[in-house]
Design an enzyme around this catalytic site. Structure first.
Site, PDB file in Angstrom:
ATOM      1  N   HIS A 269       1.344   3.045 -10.504  1.00  0.00           N
ATOM      2  CA  HIS A 269       0.374   3.551  -9.520  1.00  0.00           C
ATOM      3  C   HIS A 269       1.095   4.347  -8.429  1.00  0.00           C
ATOM      4  O   HIS A 269       1.078   4.002  -7.253  1.00  0.00           O
ATOM      5  CB  HIS A 269      -0.366   2.355  -8.914  1.00  0.00           C
ATOM      6  CG  HIS A 269      -1.674   2.677  -8.278  1.00  0.00           C
ATOM      7  ND1 HIS A 269      -1.768   3.508  -7.186  1.00  0.00           N
ATOM      8  CD2 HIS A 269      -2.933   2.303  -8.582  1.00  0.00           C
ATOM      9  CE1 HIS A 269      -3.035   3.590  -6.835  1.00  0.00           C
ATOM     10  NE2 HIS A 269      -3.765   2.881  -7.663  1.00  0.00           N
TER      11      HIS A 269
ATOM     12  N   GLU B 250      -1.008   8.877 -11.627  1.00  0.00           N
ATOM     13  CA  GLU B 250      -0.555   7.605 -12.178  1.00  0.00           C
ATOM     14  C   GLU B 250      -0.485   7.657 -13.705  1.00  0.00           C
ATOM     15  O   GLU B 250      -1.487   7.909 -14.358  1.00  0.00           O
ATOM     16  CB  GLU B 250      -1.529   6.507 -11.728  1.00  0.00           C
ATOM     17  CG  GLU B 250      -1.844   6.514 -10.231  1.00  0.00           C
ATOM     18  CD  GLU B 250      -3.140   5.810  -9.862  1.00  0.00           C
ATOM     19  OE1 GLU B 250      -3.726   6.144  -8.817  1.00  0.00           O
ATOM     20  OE2 GLU B 250      -3.593   4.954 -10.652  1.00  0.00           O
TER      21      GLU B 250
ATOM     22  N   ARG C 231       1.886  -6.768  -9.549  1.00  0.00           N
ATOM     23  CA  ARG C 231       2.236  -6.150  -8.261  1.00  0.00           C
ATOM     24  C   ARG C 231       2.233  -7.152  -7.116  1.00  0.00           C
ATOM     25  O   ARG C 231       2.559  -6.794  -5.981  1.00  0.00           O
ATOM     26  CB  ARG C 231       1.283  -4.986  -7.955  1.00  0.00           C
ATOM     27  CG  ARG C 231      -0.151  -5.349  -7.744  1.00  0.00           C
ATOM     28  CD  ARG C 231      -0.985  -4.131  -7.369  1.00  0.00           C
ATOM     29  NE  ARG C 231      -2.368  -4.486  -7.132  1.00  0.00           N
ATOM     30  CZ  ARG C 231      -3.239  -3.689  -6.491  1.00  0.00           C
ATOM     31  NH1 ARG C 231      -2.839  -2.526  -6.001  1.00  0.00           N
ATOM     32  NH2 ARG C 231      -4.491  -4.081  -6.334  1.00  0.00           N
TER      33      ARG C 231
ATOM     34  N   GLN D  78      -7.695  -7.375  -8.631  1.00  0.00           N
ATOM     35  CA  GLN D  78      -7.757  -5.978  -9.085  1.00  0.00           C
ATOM     36  C   GLN D  78      -6.338  -5.512  -9.408  1.00  0.00           C
ATOM     37  O   GLN D  78      -5.390  -5.840  -8.697  1.00  0.00           O
ATOM     38  CB  GLN D  78      -8.356  -5.102  -7.973  1.00  0.00           C
ATOM     39  CG  GLN D  78      -7.968  -3.644  -8.017  1.00  0.00           C
ATOM     40  CD  GLN D  78      -9.119  -2.679  -7.858  1.00  0.00           C
ATOM     41  OE1 GLN D  78     -10.187  -2.858  -8.434  1.00  0.00           O
ATOM     42  NE2 GLN D  78      -8.856  -1.641  -7.087  1.00  0.00           N
TER      43      GLN D  78
ATOM     44  N   ARG E 168       0.834  -1.208   0.000  1.00  0.00           N
ATOM     45  CA  ARG E 168       0.000   0.000   0.000  1.00  0.00           C
ATOM     46  C   ARG E 168       0.868   1.258   0.000  1.00  0.00           C
ATOM     47  O   ARG E 168       1.091   1.894   1.036  1.00  0.00           O
ATOM     48  CB  ARG E 168      -0.906   0.000   1.217  1.00  0.00           C
ATOM     49  CG  ARG E 168      -1.842   1.192   1.364  1.00  0.00           C
ATOM     50  CD  ARG E 168      -2.771   1.391   0.201  1.00  0.00           C
ATOM     51  NE  ARG E 168      -3.706   0.262   0.155  1.00  0.00           N
ATOM     52  CZ  ARG E 168      -4.487   0.048  -0.895  1.00  0.00           C
ATOM     53  NH1 ARG E 168      -4.420   0.825  -1.979  1.00  0.00           N
ATOM     54  NH2 ARG E 168      -5.310  -0.982  -0.904  1.00  0.00           N
TER      55      ARG E 168
ATOM     56  N   ASP F 103     -11.264  10.078  -7.796  1.00  0.00           N
ATOM     57  CA  ASP F 103     -10.843   8.847  -8.465  1.00  0.00           C
ATOM     58  C   ASP F 103     -11.194   9.015  -9.936  1.00  0.00           C
ATOM     59  O   ASP F 103     -12.285   8.671 -10.372  1.00  0.00           O
ATOM     60  CB  ASP F 103     -11.566   7.623  -7.862  1.00  0.00           C
ATOM     61  CG  ASP F 103     -10.934   6.319  -8.319  1.00  0.00           C
ATOM     62  OD1 ASP F 103     -11.290   5.263  -7.750  1.00  0.00           O
ATOM     63  OD2 ASP F 103     -10.082   6.362  -9.231  1.00  0.00           O
TER      64      ASP F 103
HETATM   65  O1  TA6 Z   1      -5.847   4.009  -9.378  1.00  0.00           O
HETATM   66  C1  TA6 Z   1      -6.965   4.378  -8.639  1.00  0.00           C
HETATM   67  C2  TA6 Z   1      -7.646   3.112  -8.151  1.00  0.00           C
HETATM   68  O2  TA6 Z   1      -8.005   2.305  -9.222  1.00  0.00           O
HETATM   69  C3  TA6 Z   1      -8.815   3.442  -7.247  1.00  0.00           C
HETATM   70  O3  TA6 Z   1     -10.044   3.100  -7.839  1.00  0.00           O
HETATM   71  C4  TA6 Z   1      -8.562   2.671  -5.968  1.00  0.00           C
HETATM   72  O4  TA6 Z   1      -9.174   1.445  -5.996  1.00  0.00           O
HETATM   73  C5  TA6 Z   1      -7.050   2.547  -5.998  1.00  0.00           C
HETATM   74  O5  TA6 Z   1      -6.724   2.344  -7.338  1.00  0.00           O
HETATM   75  C6  TA6 Z   1      -6.439   1.512  -5.094  1.00  0.00           C
HETATM   76  O6  TA6 Z   1      -6.664   0.243  -5.559  1.00  0.00           O
HETATM   77  P1  TA6 Z   1      -6.153  -0.995  -4.675  1.00  0.00           P
HETATM   78  O7  TA6 Z   1      -6.510  -2.214  -5.488  1.00  0.00           O
HETATM   79  O8  TA6 Z   1      -4.656  -0.839  -4.531  1.00  0.00           O
HETATM   80  O9  TA6 Z   1      -6.847  -0.909  -3.367  1.00  0.00           O
END
Ligand code: TA6
Length: 278
Positions: A149, A253, A76, A71, A53, A194
């Site tokens: 990111h 990003e 990563r 996601q 994080r 966002d």
């Molecule tokens: O890049 C922005 C985003 O896609 C947000 O929607 C938020 O979810 C963030 O990334 C963090 O994502 P994560 O999967 O690291 O919690």
């Protein structure tokens, strides 16, 4: 827990360093004259499984939610190889190269052969990122998203201004994905933000980063820019992020996400970014 200790440090001297965790090839620290430029949550988990994080998570081959996997993809959360250990160049800069290729784990989600290289160069006040994606297949074409990111550390996000977004259309995830056009000359953050800005210029400047300085972002073959801050309520929903940490970070990003990159057999895609403390 071996992954937790797997960090590589580029040291240019003069308290200018860059630290990469092999878990995700996540840049977890960039210090310029002993000033940390990146935000890493105090609640970040370093278990070699969860995404880290903070710092600069590497998003590939999917940006956002994914039917076939986690996601923001698998890059990563996998362990990267140190292709080339840190080496001081004649210029005094320090370079290292990281890489991953397809594995049983990656093919279980995304059944394509690939090779990804990530070259980092630490300069006096700059950090350079050069990315190569290779399709070694003879007959398989694949498509992917790619994004850095980056979590920038800031004294107070409410005082930051981001240039280079005026007139750009953006998908606003905080407003059900509705598409808008940015009317402001500089973008400021004063709520949950966002946004996926599309076809953005090659350069952004963020004001009021660490010690009131400016951060320049230059990007090549990254047509999109995502701007994110979870603010109060969303911060509470993120388990590895402190409820009170949102004022001290902003994600800006560089990405190729609003349309996928399509990579034909035997071809390569390259993208790069330069971060510069001004
Ligand atoms: O890049 C922005 C985003 O896609 C947000 O929607 C938020 O979810 C963030 O990334 C963090 O994502 P994560 O999967 O690291 O919690």
């Amino acid at each position: 827990m071996a992954a937790a200790t797997s960090v590589v440090v580029l040291d240019r001297g003069n308290n200018t360093t860059c630290t990469i965790n092999l878990h995700g090839a996540t840049v977890v620290s960039w210090r310029v004259n002993n000033q940390e430029q990146l935000f890493v949550s105090k609640q970040a988990i370093f278990d070699g499984k969860k995404p880290i994080r903070g710092g600069i998570p590497f998003v590939f081959p999917q940006f956002g939610p994914w039917t076939f996997g986690p996601q923001h993809g698998f890059a990563r959360i996998v362990r990267w190889n140190l292709e080339k250990a840190p080496e001081r160049l004649p210029s005094g800069d320090v370079e290292a190269i990281f890489s991953i290729m397809d594995s049983e784990f990656t093919r279980s989600m995304w059944n394509y052969p690939f090779r990804l290289t990530y070259r980092l160069i630490l300069r006096e006040k700059e950090l350079h990122f050069n990315i190569g994606v290779y399709n070694p297949s003879k007959d398989l074409t694949f498509s992917f998203n790619l994004l850095l990111h980056t979590y920038f550390k800031v004294p107070d996000v409410r005082r930051c201004q981001i240039t280079g977004l005026h007139g750009c259309t953006f998908i606003d995830k905080s407003r059900d994905g509705t598409v808008f056009q940015e009317g402001r000359d500089v973008v400021t953050i004063s709520e949950w933000t966002d946004r996926l800005y599309q076809n953005t210029p090659q350069e952004h400047i963020i004001t009021n980063v660490v010690s009131g300085r400016k951060m320049r972002i230059q990007k090549y073959n990254f047509p999109d820019t995502v701007v994110w801050n979870p603010w109060i309520e969303k911060a509470k929903e993120i388990s590895d992020f402190g409820d009170d940490e949102f004022p001290n970070m902003v994600c800006v990003e560089s990405g190729h996400v609003s349309s996928p990159v399509i990579l034909l057999p035997g071809t390569a895609f390259e993208a790069s970014q330069i971060l510069q403390v001004m």
